[in-house]
Scaffold this motif. Structure first.
Motif, PDB file in Angstrom:
ATOM      1  N   GLN A  73     -18.876   6.855  -2.239  1.00 35.26           N
ATOM      2  CA  GLN A  73     -18.086   6.090  -3.194  1.00 35.26           C
ATOM      3  C   GLN A  73     -18.982   5.286  -4.128  1.00 35.26           C
ATOM      4  OE1 GLN A  73     -15.453   3.681  -0.851  1.00 35.26           O
ATOM      5  NE2 GLN A  73     -14.185   5.418  -0.250  1.00 35.26           N
ATOM      6  N   HIS A  74     -18.534   5.180  -5.370  1.00 36.72           N
ATOM      7  CA  HIS A  74     -19.310   4.460  -6.380  1.00 36.72           C
ATOM      8  C   HIS A  74     -19.548   3.002  -5.984  1.00 36.72           C
ATOM      9  CE1 HIS A  74     -20.971   3.420 -10.236  1.00 36.72           C
ATOM     10  NE2 HIS A  74     -20.114   2.421 -10.322  1.00 36.72           N
ATOM     11  N   ARG A  75     -18.538   2.376  -5.420  1.00 37.12           N
ATOM     12  CA  ARG A  75     -18.661   0.957  -5.024  1.00 37.12           C
ATOM     13  C   ARG A  75     -19.712   0.783  -3.930  1.00 37.12           C
ATOM     14  NH1 ARG A  75     -15.286  -3.723  -5.201  1.00 37.12           N
ATOM     15  NH2 ARG A  75     -16.568  -5.339  -4.305  1.00 37.12           N
ATOM     16  N   LEU A  76     -19.708   1.692  -2.947  1.00 36.87           N
ATOM     17  CA  LEU A  76     -20.690   1.634  -1.867  1.00 36.87           C
ATOM     18  C   LEU A  76     -22.101   1.845  -2.413  1.00 36.87           C
ATOM     19  CD1 LEU A  76     -21.082   1.398   1.199  1.00 36.87           C
ATOM     20  CD2 LEU A  76     -20.724   3.867   1.358  1.00 36.87           C
ATOM     21  N   TRP A  77     -22.248   2.797  -3.320  1.00 43.71           N
ATOM     22  CA  TRP A  77     -23.542   3.075  -3.957  1.00 43.71           C
ATOM     23  C   TRP A  77     -24.019   1.860  -4.755  1.00 43.71           C
ATOM     24  CZ3 TRP A  77     -27.794   5.629  -3.931  1.00 43.71           C
ATOM     25  CH2 TRP A  77     -28.557   5.816  -5.077  1.00 43.71           C
ATOM     26  N   SER A  78     -23.107   1.258  -5.483  1.00 42.00           N
ATOM     27  CA  SER A  78     -23.437   0.077  -6.279  1.00 42.00           C
ATOM     28  C   SER A  78     -23.856  -1.087  -5.377  1.00 42.00           C
ATOM     29  CB  SER A  78     -22.236  -0.305  -7.131  1.00 42.00           C
ATOM     30  OG  SER A  78     -22.488  -1.464  -7.857  1.00 42.00           O
ATOM     31  N   ASP A  79     -23.146  -1.275  -4.262  1.00 46.02           N
ATOM     32  CA  ASP A  79     -23.492  -2.338  -3.316  1.00 46.02           C
ATOM     33  C   ASP A  79     -24.874  -2.111  -2.722  1.00 46.02           C
ATOM     34  OD1 ASP A  79     -21.096  -3.577  -3.797  1.00 46.02           O
ATOM     35  OD2 ASP A  79     -20.172  -3.012  -1.878  1.00 46.02           O
ATOM     36  N   LEU A  80     -25.211  -0.858  -2.431  1.00 47.69           N
ATOM     37  CA  LEU A  80     -26.536  -0.538  -1.898  1.00 47.69           C
ATOM     38  C   LEU A  80     -27.616  -0.871  -2.923  1.00 47.69           C
ATOM     39  CD1 LEU A  80     -28.043   0.817   0.540  1.00 47.69           C
ATOM     40  CD2 LEU A  80     -27.940   2.936  -0.788  1.00 47.69           C
ATOM     41  N   GLN A  81     -27.406  -0.483  -4.160  1.00 48.87           N
ATOM     42  CA  GLN A  81     -28.384  -0.729  -5.218  1.00 48.87           C
ATOM     43  C   GLN A  81     -28.588  -2.213  -5.498  1.00 48.87           C
ATOM     44  OE1 GLN A  81     -26.497   1.749  -8.283  1.00 48.87           O
ATOM     45  NE2 GLN A  81     -28.402   2.917  -8.350  1.00 48.87           N
ATOM     46  N   ARG A  82     -27.514  -2.992  -5.431  1.00 48.04           N
ATOM     47  CA  ARG A  82     -27.598  -4.423  -5.747  1.00 48.04           C
ATOM     48  C   ARG A  82     -28.052  -5.265  -4.563  1.00 48.04           C
ATOM     49  NH1 ARG A  82     -22.490  -6.569  -7.144  1.00 48.04           N
ATOM     50  NH2 ARG A  82     -21.590  -4.862  -5.986  1.00 48.04           N
ATOM     51  N   GLY A  83     -28.187  -4.656  -3.381  1.00 45.18           N
ATOM     52  CA  GLY A  83     -28.615  -5.407  -2.215  1.00 45.18           C
ATOM     53  C   GLY A  83     -27.492  -6.163  -1.538  1.00 45.18           C
ATOM     54  N   VAL A  84     -26.238  -5.794  -1.833  1.00 44.65           N
ATOM     55  CA  VAL A  84     -25.097  -6.451  -1.195  1.00 44.65           C
ATOM     56  C   VAL A  84     -25.034  -6.046   0.281  1.00 44.65           C
ATOM     57  CG1 VAL A  84     -22.580  -6.633  -1.173  1.00 44.65           C
ATOM     58  CG2 VAL A  84     -23.815  -6.646  -3.347  1.00 44.65           C
ATOM     59  N   LEU A  85     -25.336  -4.777   0.560  1.00 42.56           N
ATOM     60  CA  LEU A  85     -25.415  -4.312   1.952  1.00 42.56           C
ATOM     61  C   LEU A  85     -26.744  -4.797   2.519  1.00 42.56           C
ATOM     62  CD1 LEU A  85     -24.214  -0.608   1.657  1.00 42.56           C
ATOM     63  CD2 LEU A  85     -22.948  -2.549   2.553  1.00 42.56           C
ATOM     64  N   GLU A  86     -26.683  -5.696   3.448  1.00 47.80           N
ATOM     65  CA  GLU A  86     -27.902  -6.287   3.991  1.00 47.80           C
ATOM     66  C   GLU A  86     -28.527  -5.359   5.030  1.00 47.80           C
ATOM     67  OE1 GLU A  86     -29.106 -10.357   6.262  1.00 47.80           O
ATOM     68  OE2 GLU A  86     -27.505 -10.425   4.778  1.00 47.80           O
ATOM     69  N   PRO A  87     -29.811  -5.060   4.908  1.00 46.08           N
ATOM     70  CA  PRO A  87     -30.460  -4.187   5.890  1.00 46.08           C
ATOM     71  C   PRO A  87     -30.416  -4.797   7.293  1.00 46.08           C
ATOM     72  CG  PRO A  87     -31.882  -4.516   3.992  1.00 46.08           C
ATOM     73  CD  PRO A  87     -30.730  -5.454   3.845  1.00 46.08           C
ATOM     74  N   GLU A  88     -30.075  -3.976   8.262  1.00 45.63           N
ATOM     75  CA  GLU A  88     -29.975  -4.436   9.642  1.00 45.63           C
ATOM     76  C   GLU A  88     -31.292  -4.268  10.392  1.00 45.63           C
ATOM     77  OE1 GLU A  88     -26.312  -2.886  11.525  1.00 45.63           O
ATOM     78  OE2 GLU A  88     -25.835  -2.213   9.500  1.00 45.63           O
ATOM     79  N   ALA A  89     -32.223  -3.517   9.833  1.00 45.36           N
ATOM     80  CA  ALA A  89     -33.540  -3.321  10.451  1.00 45.36           C
ATOM     81  C   ALA A  89     -34.520  -2.926   9.355  1.00 45.36           C
ATOM     82  CB  ALA A  89     -33.469  -2.237  11.522  1.00 45.36           C
ATOM     83  N   THR A  90     -35.807  -3.136   9.629  1.00 43.50           N
ATOM     84  CA  THR A  90     -36.857  -2.843   8.657  1.00 43.50           C
ATOM     85  C   THR A  90     -37.992  -2.084   9.324  1.00 43.50           C
ATOM     86  OG1 THR A  90     -36.343  -4.824   7.374  1.00 43.50           O
ATOM     87  CG2 THR A  90     -38.523  -3.878   7.060  1.00 43.50           C
ATOM     88  N   LEU A  91     -38.490  -1.081   8.628  1.00 47.07           N
ATOM     89  CA  LEU A  91     -39.675  -0.342   9.055  1.00 47.07           C
ATOM     90  C   LEU A  91     -40.745  -0.531   7.996  1.00 47.07           C
ATOM     91  CD1 LEU A  91     -41.158   1.757  10.859  1.00 47.07           C
ATOM     92  CD2 LEU A  91     -40.153   3.524   9.403  1.00 47.07           C
ATOM     93  N   ASP A  92     -41.917  -1.007   8.402  1.00 46.87           N
ATOM     94  CA  ASP A  92     -43.020  -1.227   7.473  1.00 46.87           C
ATOM     95  C   ASP A  92     -44.069  -0.143   7.687  1.00 46.87           C
ATOM     96  OD1 ASP A  92     -44.980  -2.136   5.789  1.00 46.87           O
ATOM     97  OD2 ASP A  92     -44.919  -4.204   6.514  1.00 46.87           O
ATOM     98  N   LEU A  93     -44.270   0.711   6.693  1.00 49.77           N
ATOM     99  CA  LEU A  93     -45.218   1.820   6.781  1.00 49.77           C
ATOM    100  C   LEU A  93     -46.542   1.524   6.071  1.00 49.77           C
ATOM    101  CD1 LEU A  93     -42.760   4.767   6.007  1.00 49.77           C
ATOM    102  CD2 LEU A  93     -43.549   3.983   8.240  1.00 49.77           C
ATOM    103  N   HIS A  94     -46.725   0.284   5.611  1.00 47.14           N
ATOM    104  CA  HIS A  94     -47.967  -0.073   4.904  1.00 47.14           C
ATOM    105  C   HIS A  94     -49.199   0.380   5.672  1.00 47.14           C
ATOM    106  CE1 HIS A  94     -45.972  -3.224   2.337  1.00 47.14           C
ATOM    107  NE2 HIS A  94     -46.806  -2.652   1.514  1.00 47.14           N
TER     108      HIS A  94
END
Length: 177
Positions: A73-94
């Motif tokens: 859905q466009h709204r879900l995609w837009s929320d992902l792009q704007r950072g509205v969906l907060e990440p629940e976990a992070t992987l750092d590959l640096h």
């Protein structure tokens, strides 16, 4: 003193009287402020080598990464792009080599799916140490679409890693062990 100055002084006096009981809010953070979750170390399992399902291809990688499966859905995609969906976990590959990053990504995605996470962040870095284009960024752009459970991904908002990280939208449809 002109009438204009007198009028201005009267307005200022009225304003000061109206504001005399006002006190600043007790807050030391700038608004809006979100507390970021710290990266959680991956549990190291030695049964099978995760990430082996990812194939490598050679293609140019744009600065801003984005991928979206049909039907999102466009709204879900837009929320992902704007950072509205907060990440629940992070992987750092640096600083990881491609082989290690592939395995870490496979483990991380499998664990995230098992934990039924909806949105995760993967930090790949901007690749400023690479001679041509960013290696890990290119590989992430290739590997993520190969996993059916990845519904969409895009470069993170500027305040959360920008073009050095991606937000990944995962499906909860598949039960993963």
């Amino acid at each position: 003193m002109s009438s204009r100055d007198k009028e201005s002084d009267d307005e200022f006096r009225i304003f000061r009287e109206a504001m005399q009981d006002v006190r600043p809010l007790a807050q030391d953070k700038a608004s809006p402020w979100k507390q970021r979750r710290r990266p959680v170390p991956l549990a190291s399992g030695r049964e099978e080598q995760p990430g082996e399902e990812f194939a490598d291809t050679r293609e140019e990688t744009p600065d801003f990464l984005e991928f979206r499966r049909p039907g999102i859905q466009h709204r879900l995609w837009s929320d992902l792009q704007r950072g509205v969906l907060e990440p629940e976990a992070t992987l750092d590959l640096h600083g990881m080599r491609v082989h290690d990053a592939r395995q870490a990504l496979g483990r991380f995605l499998n664990q995230s799916l098992g934990a039924r996470r909806r949105c995760v962040r993967i930090i790949h870095g901007k690749g400023r140490g690479s001679s041509q284009q960013p290696v890990l960024k290119q590989r992430i752009n290739q590997w993520l679409p190969q996993k059916a459970e990845v519904l969409a991904f895009c470069s993170a908002p500027r305040w959360d890693g920008g073009t050095g990280a991606v937000y990944v939208l995962l499906s909860r449809k598949w039960e993963h062990s």
